[in-house]
Structures are given as C-alpha cells and as structure tokens.
Design an enzyme around this catalytic site. Structure first.
Site, short mmCIF file in Angstrom:
data_model
loop_
_atom_site.label_atom_id
_atom_site.label_comp_id
_atom_site.label_asym_id
_atom_site.label_seq_id
_atom_site.Cartn_x
_atom_site.Cartn_y
_atom_site.Cartn_z
N HIS A 121 0.99 -1.26 0.11
CA HIS A 121 0.14 0.07 -0.04
C HIS A 121 0.81 1.25 -0.03
O HIS A 121 0.72 2.41 -0.51
CB HIS A 121 -0.69 0.10 1.27
N HIS A 160 1.71 -3.74 9.57
CA HIS A 160 2.95 -3.50 8.84
C HIS A 160 3.83 -2.67 10.18
O HIS A 160 3.26 -2.10 11.18
CB HIS A 160 2.90 -2.35 7.93
#
Length: 185
Positions: A121, A160
């Site tokens: 992303h 993440h």
C-alpha cells in the site's frame, strides 16, 4: 514504552531496528483509543487499495490528454516494476505482521497476503504521490499528505512495522523514478 513485555517475544538481543519496530507497533496498537484510530485508519487505508489509482489516471487524462497520457504511462511502468519486486520481497523476507505477535492486539483488517515486508500500500501510494508531484505540482501537498496517511494507517492497523513502511517508500520512489526516466520525464 508499551505495557507489553518485549522479553516475552524472545527479543533480548535482537537487531535494534527490529526492536524499534516491535516497540513502535505495540505503542501504536495498545492504547485506549486504538479502536477509534483503527476505524479511521481502515478508511484511509482502503483509499490505497488501488481502485482510486485508475480514477486518478482517468481524471488526469481528461484534464490534459498529453500530460495525462504521460502520467498513465509512468504509472503503468512504475507498477510493472514495483509489483514483481514487492512479491519477491514479501515471499523472501516472510516477515510476520505485528498483529500476529500478540493475541492482545486487534486485527482491524484482513491483509491480502500473509507477510509484511515491504508495505505494498505504501509503495503504491508513494508511486502515485511522486507522479502527481511530477505531473501536477499544484497537487503535491495533497498527494504527499495522502500517501503519508496511507503509510501511517498501515502501522495503526497492525499490519505493518515502521521498517516495512520505509521499505515500501523506497520501493515506490525507485519504481516511479525509473519509470519517469524510461519515459523521458
């Protein structure tokens, strides 16, 4: 420091970057407002799922077909460079996601794959921000803030680590600069 004890993870003598990643993720995910932040972060993160990129390219092309065509070409080349590197890196590093480390951490979203390094992303949002800055400089601040929010949202969602975000930014920067050089921009 988070109330979560890093020693329980067996990281007494671990690399300082990994130790920072763990501490930072736990700090971001173990506060009393984590659920509220998670809801906002999920909305921001979904804006980077990829659907918006096609719309941005179409709007760029409609606004100015010459610049829009270059923007689209650079975007496509950037993603052709970025996606295989992203896939190989994910499956080579095989780094577990932060929410996998503790049952106490909330899983705000279901990631599209198993591993965390690098953040796809973030790489994609970085590509779009760089290209927007290059082709539509008047929108640079909006593009950079949006890409930064996507990157931060990935940490706040527990999918993440900070270093995954840094790797995603580097991958996005490299992919977009190579693509622009190939197109001659």
């Amino acid at each position: 420091m988070s109330s979560f004890d890093l020693e329980n993870l067996g990281v007494q003598r671990i690399n300082p970057i990994v130790r920072f990643d763990l501490a930072f993720s736990l700090f971001c995910l173990e506060h009393r407002f984590a659920s509220q932040v998670g809801l906002f972060s999920r909305a921001v993160s979904h804006s980077g799922d990829g659907h918006l990129y096609a719309a941005i390219a179409l709007i760029a092309w409609v606004a100015d077909s010459t610049i829009g065509s270059l923007f689209l070409a650079c975007g496509l080349i950037s993603f052709v460079i970025e996606l295989p590197i992203y896939w190989v890196a994910k499956n080579s590093f095989r780094r577990r996601r932060p929410h996998d480390l503790s049952s106490r951490l909330t899983n705000f979203i279901e990631p599209s794959d198993k591993y965390s390094m690098p953040s796809g992303h973030t790489a994609a949002a970085t590509i779009m921000a760089v290209l927007t800055c290059a082709f539509f400089p008047s929108l640079a601040v909006i593009a950079v803030v949006w890409a930064s929010l996507i990157a931060l949202s990935r940490i706040l969602l527990g999918v993440h680590f900070f270093s995954d975000i840094v790797a995603g930014v580097m991958l996005g920067l490299a992919s977009s600069f190579i693509a622009m050089a190939m197109v001659g921009v």
